[in-house]
Design an enzyme around this catalytic site. Sequence first.
Site, mmCIF file in Angstrom:
data_model
loop_
_atom_site.group_PDB
_atom_site.id
_atom_site.type_symbol
_atom_site.label_atom_id
_atom_site.label_comp_id
_atom_site.label_asym_id
_atom_site.label_seq_id
_atom_site.Cartn_x
_atom_site.Cartn_y
_atom_site.Cartn_z
ATOM 1 N N GLY A 11 0.845 -1.209 0.000
ATOM 2 C CA GLY A 11 0.000 0.000 0.000
ATOM 3 C C GLY A 11 0.877 1.255 0.000
ATOM 4 N N ARG A 25 19.431 10.882 -4.021
ATOM 5 C CA ARG A 25 20.402 11.974 -3.830
ATOM 6 C C ARG A 25 21.621 11.486 -3.034
ATOM 7 N NH1 ARG A 25 17.122 17.039 -4.663
ATOM 8 N NH2 ARG A 25 16.605 16.659 -6.842
ATOM 9 N N ARG A 72 0.855 -5.052 -5.188
ATOM 10 C CA ARG A 72 0.950 -6.248 -4.340
ATOM 11 C C ARG A 72 1.153 -7.399 -5.323
ATOM 12 N NH1 ARG A 72 -0.593 -4.185 0.540
ATOM 13 N NH2 ARG A 72 -2.305 -2.689 0.582
ATOM 14 N N ASP A 103 4.759 -4.690 6.011
ATOM 15 C CA ASP A 103 4.848 -6.070 6.462
ATOM 16 C C ASP A 103 5.048 -7.086 5.307
ATOM 17 O OD1 ASP A 103 4.046 -7.292 9.249
ATOM 18 O OD2 ASP A 103 3.206 -8.600 7.696
ATOM 19 N N THR A 126 4.442 2.675 5.391
ATOM 20 C CA THR A 126 3.051 2.221 5.493
ATOM 21 C C THR A 126 2.309 3.144 6.451
ATOM 22 O OG1 THR A 126 1.581 0.510 6.412
ATOM 23 C CG2 THR A 126 3.825 0.493 7.222
ATOM 24 N N ASP A 128 0.080 2.178 8.349
ATOM 25 C CA ASP A 128 -0.409 1.366 9.477
ATOM 26 C C ASP A 128 0.457 1.455 10.733
ATOM 27 O OD1 ASP A 128 -2.385 0.504 7.750
ATOM 28 O OD2 ASP A 128 -1.330 -1.333 7.202
ATOM 29 N N ASP A 130 2.631 -0.535 11.650
ATOM 30 C CA ASP A 130 2.614 -1.864 12.283
ATOM 31 C C ASP A 130 3.937 -2.615 12.123
ATOM 32 O OD1 ASP A 130 2.363 -2.150 9.565
ATOM 33 O OD2 ASP A 130 0.855 -3.722 9.656
ATOM 34 N N ARG A 155 -17.501 15.576 13.802
ATOM 35 C CA ARG A 155 -17.916 16.031 15.143
ATOM 36 C C ARG A 155 -18.867 17.239 15.033
ATOM 37 N NH1 ARG A 155 -17.840 13.768 20.228
ATOM 38 N NH2 ARG A 155 -15.609 13.439 20.347
ATOM 39 N N ARG A 172 -5.229 -2.287 8.867
ATOM 40 C CA ARG A 172 -5.216 -3.744 8.640
ATOM 41 C C ARG A 172 -5.524 -4.475 9.949
ATOM 42 N NH1 ARG A 172 -3.530 -6.344 4.103
ATOM 43 N NH2 ARG A 172 -2.431 -4.526 3.359
ATOM 44 N N SER A 216 -22.702 14.782 21.454
ATOM 45 C CA SER A 216 -22.353 13.867 20.361
ATOM 46 C C SER A 216 -21.387 12.841 20.911
ATOM 47 C CB SER A 216 -21.671 14.632 19.233
ATOM 48 O OG SER A 216 -20.479 15.228 19.704
HETATM 49 O O1 F6P Z 1 -1.416 -1.383 4.560
HETATM 50 C C1 F6P Z 1 -2.038 -0.199 4.209
HETATM 51 C C2 F6P Z 1 -3.507 -0.394 4.008
HETATM 52 O O2 F6P Z 1 -4.075 0.843 3.627
HETATM 53 C C3 F6P Z 1 -4.255 -0.998 5.193
HETATM 54 O O3 F6P Z 1 -4.524 -0.055 6.193
HETATM 55 C C4 F6P Z 1 -5.485 -1.542 4.517
HETATM 56 O O4 F6P Z 1 -6.027 -2.615 5.245
HETATM 57 C C5 F6P Z 1 -4.961 -2.023 3.196
HETATM 58 O O5 F6P Z 1 -3.744 -1.318 2.966
HETATM 59 C C6 F6P Z 1 -5.868 -1.811 2.012
HETATM 60 O O6 F6P Z 1 -5.274 -2.380 0.910
HETATM 61 P P1 F6P Z 1 -5.765 -2.163 -0.596
HETATM 62 O O7 F6P Z 1 -5.414 -0.767 -0.995
HETATM 63 O O8 F6P Z 1 -5.002 -3.188 -1.368
HETATM 64 O O9 F6P Z 1 -7.247 -2.364 -0.590
#
Ligand code: F6P
Length: 323
Positions: A11, A25, A72, A103, A126, A128, A130, A155, A172, A216
């Site tokens: 992603g 560079r 991917r 990852d 990323t 995420d 993660d 909000r 994810r 809210s």
């Molecule tokens: O890893 C980045 C991410 O945006 C995640 O947060 C999400 O689950 C996933 O990629 C979505 O992937 P795609 O763009 O392939 O639908």
Amino acid sequence: MKKIGVFTSGGDAPGMNAAIRAVVRTCFYNNIEPYGIYEGYKGLIAGEIYLLTSKDVGNVIQRGGTFLKSARCKEFHTKKGRQQAYDNIKKHELDGIVAIGGDGTFTGANIFNREFNIPFVGLPGTIDNDLFGTDYTIGYDTALNTVIEAVDKIRDTANSHNRLFLVEVMGRDAGFIALRSGIAVGAEAILIPETQTYINELVAKLESGTKNHKNSMIVIVAEGDDAGGAYEIAEQVKQKCPNYDARVTVLGHIQRGGSPSALDRVLASRLGNAAVDALLANKTNLMIGVVNNQISYTPFSKAIKHHQKLNTDLLDLAEILSY
Ligand code: F6P
């Protein structure tokens, strides 16, 4: 080291362009030829590998996405695909590779490293966050700011209508985006995959908000939460509290775009520079991150096990501040 290849994979994340620029560079600074590999592992297998000029990375530091494009790639999961990638690296005489991704990218790099002897380093790219071995990944801060801007707007309308909103954010199977953005927007509840979600507890929390005359309520739901996505959770809440005027917003891919924040640009610049230095110092099979403001090196095999990283103090803080 005479030639280095660089690619972005998985992603996309804001700041990837800034990282590529820093790699390119720094290569020029060290008299190394930088090669751009298009569409990640897909381009490595297809031989989409081209020499980059300094001009190619001009006017990109502020741009979201990745000009090298990303993908991917299922083929890289096969031995045949990886052999093809190796053959192309040899054909173009690349002495080292910088992979910018998450990852999945590093899982692939780790397998590749065991099979072939090619110096390979990774940069955490990323939204995420993660990955273990870096406090922050490239793109995370920008994504957080995007979420915050969107939820602040939600909000406004939620307050005007006395509504409950469930806002689903990306991540994810990790709750980093949800947790930090939830604190930043003053969410009444944050649901993340790292902790078990009990609908009864959530409802009790919402009821106490109602008793405290909250106009809210915002619940941030991480997409990987065990209780389901925001729509499923909204249904479960409505069954228990039919009087709630609940609405759902799924923020989706808007979180991946936009001009990178200052934090992401600086992080990407530092890491891109450190990647070339690491290859020059014969480091391989590791991810480069920043821990406590220092460059740090973590084997790919360890970087992809993110779960030890979640800051439980932040979880406690979110809990305290949501009352
Ligand atoms: O890893 C980045 C991410 O945006 C995640 O947060 C999400 O689950 C996933 O990629 C979505 O992937 P795609 O763009 O392939 O639908």
